[in-house]
Scaffold this motif. Sequence first.
Motif, PDB file in Angstrom:
ATOM      1  N   ILE A  78      35.229  56.508  49.050  1.00 45.40           N
ATOM      2  CA  ILE A  78      34.012  56.077  49.733  1.00 45.40           C
ATOM      3  C   ILE A  78      32.854  56.313  48.761  1.00 45.40           C
ATOM      4  CG2 ILE A  78      32.542  56.385  51.755  1.00 45.40           C
ATOM      5  CD1 ILE A  78      35.436  55.537  52.471  1.00 45.40           C
ATOM      6  N   VAL A  79      32.237  55.238  48.350  1.00 39.97           N
ATOM      7  CA  VAL A  79      31.109  55.334  47.425  1.00 39.97           C
ATOM      8  C   VAL A  79      29.840  55.510  48.258  1.00 39.97           C
ATOM      9  CG1 VAL A  79      29.872  54.172  45.564  1.00 39.97           C
ATOM     10  CG2 VAL A  79      32.344  53.850  45.803  1.00 39.97           C
ATOM     11  N   THR A  80      29.101  56.585  47.997  1.00 40.90           N
ATOM     12  CA  THR A  80      27.937  56.902  48.829  1.00 40.90           C
ATOM     13  C   THR A  80      26.613  56.543  48.139  1.00 40.90           C
ATOM     14  OG1 THR A  80      27.729  59.154  47.972  1.00 40.90           O
ATOM     15  CG2 THR A  80      29.149  58.848  49.896  1.00 40.90           C
ATOM     16  N   LYS A  81      25.559  56.524  48.930  1.00 38.05           N
ATOM     17  CA  LYS A  81      24.181  56.339  48.459  1.00 38.05           C
ATOM     18  C   LYS A  81      23.952  54.997  47.753  1.00 38.05           C
ATOM     19  CE  LYS A  81      23.770  61.379  48.144  1.00 38.05           C
ATOM     20  NZ  LYS A  81      23.114  62.547  47.584  1.00 38.05           N
ATOM     21  N   ALA A  82      24.647  53.957  48.230  1.00 34.47           N
ATOM     22  CA  ALA A  82      24.512  52.632  47.624  1.00 34.47           C
ATOM     23  C   ALA A  82      23.058  52.157  47.630  1.00 34.47           C
ATOM     24  CB  ALA A  82      25.401  51.628  48.350  1.00 34.47           C
ATOM     25  N   ASP A  83      22.269  52.651  48.585  1.00 32.69           N
ATOM     26  CA  ASP A  83      20.853  52.249  48.638  1.00 32.69           C
ATOM     27  C   ASP A  83      20.066  52.713  47.418  1.00 32.69           C
ATOM     28  OD1 ASP A  83      19.297  55.003  49.673  1.00 32.69           O
ATOM     29  OD2 ASP A  83      21.366  54.854  50.316  1.00 32.69           O
ATOM     30  N   LYS A  84      20.652  53.618  46.636  1.00 29.64           N
ATOM     31  CA  LYS A  84      19.954  54.156  45.457  1.00 29.64           C
ATOM     32  C   LYS A  84      20.060  53.255  44.230  1.00 29.64           C
ATOM     33  CE  LYS A  84      18.861  58.599  46.655  1.00 29.64           C
ATOM     34  NZ  LYS A  84      17.521  59.192  46.552  1.00 29.64           N
ATOM     35  N   VAL A  85      20.919  52.248  44.267  1.00 26.94           N
ATOM     36  CA  VAL A  85      20.991  51.319  43.130  1.00 26.94           C
ATOM     37  C   VAL A  85      20.838  49.878  43.624  1.00 26.94           C
ATOM     38  CG1 VAL A  85      22.587  52.906  41.929  1.00 26.94           C
ATOM     39  CG2 VAL A  85      23.485  50.861  43.031  1.00 26.94           C
ATOM     40  N   ALA A  86      20.446  49.006  42.712  1.00 27.41           N
ATOM     41  CA  ALA A  86      20.261  47.604  43.081  1.00 27.41           C
ATOM     42  C   ALA A  86      21.619  46.956  43.343  1.00 27.41           C
ATOM     43  CB  ALA A  86      19.538  46.865  41.963  1.00 27.41           C
ATOM     44  N   ARG A  87      21.621  46.044  44.286  1.00 28.38           N
ATOM     45  CA  ARG A  87      22.860  45.374  44.676  1.00 28.38           C
ATOM     46  C   ARG A  87      23.595  44.759  43.467  1.00 28.38           C
ATOM     47  NH1 ARG A  87      23.718  43.123  50.167  1.00 28.38           N
ATOM     48  NH2 ARG A  87      21.715  44.110  50.587  1.00 28.38           N
ATOM     49  N   GLY A  88      22.810  44.203  42.549  1.00 27.77           N
ATOM     50  CA  GLY A  88      23.385  43.575  41.361  1.00 27.77           C
ATOM     51  C   GLY A  88      24.134  44.562  40.460  1.00 27.77           C
ATOM     52  N   GLN A  89      23.914  45.847  40.672  1.00 28.42           N
ATOM     53  CA  GLN A  89      24.550  46.881  39.839  1.00 28.42           C
ATOM     54  C   GLN A  89      25.807  47.458  40.487  1.00 28.42           C
ATOM     55  OE1 GLN A  89      22.940  48.012  36.710  1.00 28.42           O
ATOM     56  NE2 GLN A  89      22.081  46.001  37.206  1.00 28.42           N
ATOM     57  N   TYR A  90      26.076  47.083  41.744  1.00 27.04           N
ATOM     58  CA  TYR A  90      27.198  47.683  42.477  1.00 27.04           C
ATOM     59  C   TYR A  90      28.512  47.640  41.688  1.00 27.04           C
ATOM     60  CZ  TYR A  90      24.672  47.799  47.014  1.00 27.04           C
ATOM     61  OH  TYR A  90      23.805  48.052  48.034  1.00 27.04           O
ATOM     62  N   GLN A  91      28.858  46.451  41.251  1.00 29.62           N
ATOM     63  CA  GLN A  91      30.182  46.290  40.627  1.00 29.62           C
ATOM     64  C   GLN A  91      30.328  47.095  39.355  1.00 29.62           C
ATOM     65  OE1 GLN A  91      32.768  45.510  42.274  1.00 29.62           O
ATOM     66  NE2 GLN A  91      31.320  45.049  43.938  1.00 29.62           N
ATOM     67  N   LYS A  92      29.236  47.184  38.593  1.00 30.50           N
ATOM     68  CA  LYS A  92      29.262  47.988  37.367  1.00 30.50           C
ATOM     69  C   LYS A  92      29.599  49.450  37.706  1.00 30.50           C
ATOM     70  CE  LYS A  92      25.611  49.834  35.330  1.00 30.50           C
ATOM     71  NZ  LYS A  92      24.226  49.881  34.829  1.00 30.50           N
ATOM     72  N   HIS A  93      28.944  49.967  38.728  1.00 28.03           N
ATOM     73  CA  HIS A  93      29.165  51.365  39.119  1.00 28.03           C
ATOM     74  C   HIS A  93      30.567  51.573  39.700  1.00 28.03           C
ATOM     75  CE1 HIS A  93      25.091  52.897  38.395  1.00 28.03           C
ATOM     76  NE2 HIS A  93      24.661  51.708  38.793  1.00 28.03           N
ATOM     77  N   VAL A  94      31.007  50.634  40.486  1.00 22.76           N
ATOM     78  CA  VAL A  94      32.342  50.749  41.092  1.00 22.76           C
ATOM     79  C   VAL A  94      33.418  50.762  40.003  1.00 22.76           C
ATOM     80  CG1 VAL A  94      34.068  49.523  42.492  1.00 22.76           C
ATOM     81  CG2 VAL A  94      31.734  49.811  43.351  1.00 22.76           C
ATOM     82  N   LYS A  95      33.183  49.960  38.972  1.00 23.59           N
ATOM     83  CA  LYS A  95      34.154  49.899  37.868  1.00 23.59           C
ATOM     84  C   LYS A  95      34.245  51.249  37.143  1.00 23.59           C
ATOM     85  CE  LYS A  95      35.281  47.194  33.796  1.00 23.59           C
ATOM     86  NZ  LYS A  95      34.730  46.258  32.798  1.00 23.59           N
ATOM     87  N   ILE A  96      33.097  51.869  36.912  1.00 26.47           N
ATOM     88  CA  ILE A  96      33.077  53.186  36.248  1.00 26.47           C
ATOM     89  C   ILE A  96      33.833  54.204  37.112  1.00 26.47           C
ATOM     90  CG2 ILE A  96      31.583  55.129  35.559  1.00 26.47           C
ATOM     91  CD1 ILE A  96      29.419  52.983  34.864  1.00 26.47           C
ATOM     92  N   ILE A  97      33.582  54.150  38.408  1.00 29.56           N
ATOM     93  CA  ILE A  97      34.249  55.088  39.328  1.00 29.56           C
ATOM     94  C   ILE A  97      35.753  54.849  39.329  1.00 29.56           C
ATOM     95  CG2 ILE A  97      34.521  55.672  41.792  1.00 29.56           C
ATOM     96  CD1 ILE A  97      31.410  55.124  42.008  1.00 29.56           C
ATOM     97  N   ARG A  98      36.140  53.594  39.429  1.00 27.04           N
ATOM     98  CA  ARG A  98      37.569  53.262  39.480  1.00 27.04           C
ATOM     99  C   ARG A  98      38.277  53.727  38.212  1.00 27.04           C
ATOM    100  NH1 ARG A  98      37.500  47.898  40.288  1.00 27.04           N
ATOM    101  NH2 ARG A  98      38.018  47.962  42.505  1.00 27.04           N
ATOM    102  N   GLN A  99      37.639  53.449  37.077  1.00 26.61           N
ATOM    103  CA  GLN A  99      38.276  53.794  35.803  1.00 26.61           C
ATOM    104  C   GLN A  99      38.303  55.296  35.562  1.00 26.61           C
ATOM    105  OE1 GLN A  99      36.206  51.360  32.934  1.00 26.61           O
ATOM    106  NE2 GLN A  99      37.599  49.631  33.272  1.00 26.61           N
ATOM    107  N   THR A 100      37.213  55.983  35.875  1.00 19.81           N
ATOM    108  CA  THR A 100      37.154  57.425  35.601  1.00 19.81           C
ATOM    109  C   THR A 100      38.145  58.189  36.472  1.00 19.81           C
ATOM    110  OG1 THR A 100      34.799  57.133  35.140  1.00 19.81           O
ATOM    111  CG2 THR A 100      35.590  59.399  35.335  1.00 19.81           C
ATOM    112  N   LEU A 101      38.258  57.790  37.730  1.00 16.69           N
ATOM    113  CA  LEU A 101      39.196  58.476  38.621  1.00 16.69           C
ATOM    114  C   LEU A 101      40.638  58.042  38.364  1.00 16.69           C
ATOM    115  CD1 LEU A 101      37.431  58.360  42.132  1.00 16.69           C
ATOM    116  CD2 LEU A 101      37.560  60.304  40.560  1.00 16.69           C
ATOM    117  N   GLY A 102      40.810  56.854  37.803  1.00 18.26           N
ATOM    118  CA  GLY A 102      42.156  56.307  37.653  1.00 18.26           C
ATOM    119  C   GLY A 102      42.718  55.913  39.015  1.00 18.26           C
ATOM    120  N   VAL A 103      41.908  55.207  39.775  1.00 12.43           N
ATOM    121  CA  VAL A 103      42.276  54.851  41.153  1.00 12.43           C
ATOM    122  C   VAL A 103      43.534  53.963  41.173  1.00 12.43           C
ATOM    123  CG1 VAL A 103      41.518  53.636  43.239  1.00 12.43           C
ATOM    124  CG2 VAL A 103      39.915  55.086  41.996  1.00 12.43           C
TER     125      VAL A 103
END
Length: 195
Positions: A140-165
């Motif tokens: 569950i990715v939290t505080k999405a309101d803190k970044v612009a919508r256009g940046q969502y996927q970039k951040h999700v990718k970093i999370i996915r890769q760092t955790l090794g989801v």
Amino acid sequence: MIIRDAKFIISAVKPEQYPEGDLPEVALAGRSNVGKSSLINRLLNRRGLARTSGTPGKTQQLNYYLLNEDFYFVDLPGYGFARVPKDVKAQWGKMIGTYLDKRENLKLVMQLVDIRHAPSKEDVEMYQYLAHYARPHAIIVTKADKVARGQYQKHVKIIRQTLGVLPGTPIILTSAETGLGKQEVWDLIAKYVGV
Ligand code: GTP
Ligand code: MG
């Protein structure tokens, strides 16, 4: 899902204090300050049910909330809070570990990560733990309101890769501030607790 009734039951620090019976449990894990208590309040539309705070380390026990007499939310103590003495940290780790390892009632772990930061070493350890013990889990990715919508996927990718989801693991974007992702989280929960 319609939550007619939500109430705080107990702050548990050891298995003897976990509620009796076989109601399913959904646990929320994540670093201090990631937004676990805020997400609970948003999901339940109860502002002050789970105590939130700007001060990390507020939740120091396993806090059980009973919903509709059907299932529990378990707000786990936040990990990775630097200003906590080592022995206290070790105790929290053990408390969380015992719960995740042994608790049969546990049907789903929602691991929360802040959209703004790459997952920490502890986040990665927690994820590996869930994957290793094959606990059903979602990110569950939290505080999405803190970044612009256009940046969502970039951040999700970093999370996915760092955790090794693992492939097939749900990743849901949320904001306790705006309510983003609330329905998706409820759909996920309904699938695992069968209510
Ligand atoms: P511990 O109990 O210490 O483990 O923290 P926690 O994970 O329960 O975090 P909590 O819900 O107390 O939130 C920490 C801070 O982040 C509070 O100041 C919240 O208001 C803020 N916060 C939580 N969720 C959101 C969100 O979606 N958006 C924004 N902007 N702030 C949030
Ligand atoms: Mg909390």
